[in-house]
Design a protein around this motif. Sequence first.
Motif, mmCIF file in Angstrom:
data_model
loop_
_atom_site.group_PDB
_atom_site.id
_atom_site.type_symbol
_atom_site.label_atom_id
_atom_site.label_comp_id
_atom_site.label_asym_id
_atom_site.label_seq_id
_atom_site.Cartn_x
_atom_site.Cartn_y
_atom_site.Cartn_z
ATOM 1 N N SER A 19 0.841 8.395 -6.691
ATOM 2 C CA SER A 19 0.159 9.613 -6.243
ATOM 3 C C SER A 19 0.605 10.881 -6.973
ATOM 4 O O SER A 19 -0.147 11.844 -7.023
ATOM 5 C CB SER A 19 0.309 9.795 -4.733
ATOM 6 O OG SER A 19 1.666 9.967 -4.398
ATOM 7 N N TYR A 60 -5.282 4.769 -5.799
ATOM 8 C CA TYR A 60 -4.048 5.521 -5.544
ATOM 9 C C TYR A 60 -3.751 6.571 -6.622
ATOM 10 O O TYR A 60 -2.863 7.398 -6.443
ATOM 11 C CB TYR A 60 -2.857 4.569 -5.425
ATOM 12 C CG TYR A 60 -3.002 3.597 -4.277
ATOM 13 C CD1 TYR A 60 -2.704 3.981 -2.965
ATOM 14 C CD2 TYR A 60 -3.450 2.300 -4.492
ATOM 15 C CE1 TYR A 60 -2.856 3.101 -1.907
ATOM 16 C CE2 TYR A 60 -3.596 1.406 -3.434
ATOM 17 C CZ TYR A 60 -3.291 1.817 -2.147
ATOM 18 O OH TYR A 60 -3.445 0.936 -1.110
ATOM 19 N N ARG A 75 0.829 -1.214 0.000
ATOM 20 C CA ARG A 75 0.000 0.000 0.000
ATOM 21 C C ARG A 75 0.860 1.260 0.000
ATOM 22 O O ARG A 75 0.597 2.193 -0.748
ATOM 23 C CB ARG A 75 -0.936 0.021 1.208
ATOM 24 C CG ARG A 75 -2.055 -0.987 1.130
ATOM 25 C CD ARG A 75 -3.041 -0.818 2.240
ATOM 26 N NE ARG A 75 -2.388 -0.820 3.557
ATOM 27 C CZ ARG A 75 -3.007 -0.626 4.693
ATOM 28 N NH1 ARG A 75 -4.285 -0.380 4.714
ATOM 29 N NH2 ARG A 75 -2.350 -0.669 5.835
ATOM 30 N N ASN A 98 -4.779 -0.882 -7.765
ATOM 31 C CA ASN A 98 -4.109 0.427 -7.768
ATOM 32 C C ASN A 98 -5.054 1.613 -7.957
ATOM 33 O O ASN A 98 -4.647 2.753 -7.734
ATOM 34 C CB ASN A 98 -3.068 0.493 -8.889
ATOM 35 C CG ASN A 98 -1.856 -0.355 -8.626
ATOM 36 O OD1 ASN A 98 -1.522 -0.652 -7.482
ATOM 37 N ND2 ASN A 98 -1.187 -0.759 -9.689
ATOM 38 N N ARG A 119 2.600 1.595 -3.392
ATOM 39 C CA ARG A 119 1.660 2.016 -4.446
ATOM 40 C C ARG A 119 1.431 3.527 -4.356
ATOM 41 O O ARG A 119 1.433 4.226 -5.362
ATOM 42 C CB ARG A 119 0.327 1.278 -4.308
ATOM 43 C CG ARG A 119 0.387 -0.201 -4.626
ATOM 44 C CD ARG A 119 -0.977 -0.867 -4.381
ATOM 45 N NE ARG A 119 -0.910 -2.295 -4.183
ATOM 46 C CZ ARG A 119 -0.793 -3.195 -5.139
ATOM 47 N NH1 ARG A 119 -0.729 -2.816 -6.394
ATOM 48 N NH2 ARG A 119 -0.762 -4.492 -4.855
ATOM 49 N N THR A 120 1.238 4.017 -3.127
ATOM 50 C CA THR A 120 1.056 5.455 -2.927
ATOM 51 C C THR A 120 2.274 6.215 -3.436
ATOM 52 O O THR A 120 2.144 7.231 -4.121
ATOM 53 C CB THR A 120 0.815 5.757 -1.431
ATOM 54 O OG1 THR A 120 -0.344 5.062 -1.008
ATOM 55 C CG2 THR A 120 0.652 7.240 -1.185
#
Length: 181
Positions: A17, A36, A9, A33, A12-13
């Motif tokens: 982002s 995000y 997590r 995903n 992925r951020t």
Amino acid sequence: MPLEYLFFRRWRTEILSGLSGKVLEVGVGTGRNLKYYPAGCFLTGIDNSAGMLEKAREKAGGMQNITLLLMDAEHLEFPDNSFDYVVTTFVLCTIPDPLKALEEMRRVLKPSGELMALEHMHSSNPVIALFEDLINPFLFFLFGDHTTRHTLKNIEEAGFIVLEAKRLAFKDVFRKIRAKP
């Protein structure tokens, strides 16, 4: 899945982002995903599994900036120089010919674009590499997942220039890679 909560997590951020413009996610799968991505990007997600795409469509809900398509990563149906970013997360280990898929990704990226990859790969640490070699047949049989791929080398062989290959966990198994076409 423990790895998702412990590591994935946050990773992925970190890689998703800040994206903007036209983004292609290769191997969007069930849409893990999707939450995000920033609202300012226009995401096209592809996968070769209709069942996974159906789950991704459910997660996408009413998001207007997301298009999901059934497509093979080795034969991308987009014109050259179409995307600002191409994203892969834990998918280059499952594509039958990752080099061909990476060459396609490079083709559809704009010259100013970037490949953003969050992947696991064969370790340069002999002990970890031996473990990967031992479990590879089982993981491939169960999930179609190759733990022994040399993903960083494949990215370079496909003609990308690696800007960053950040080690994330288990020495050099999990990495965040940024590369230019």
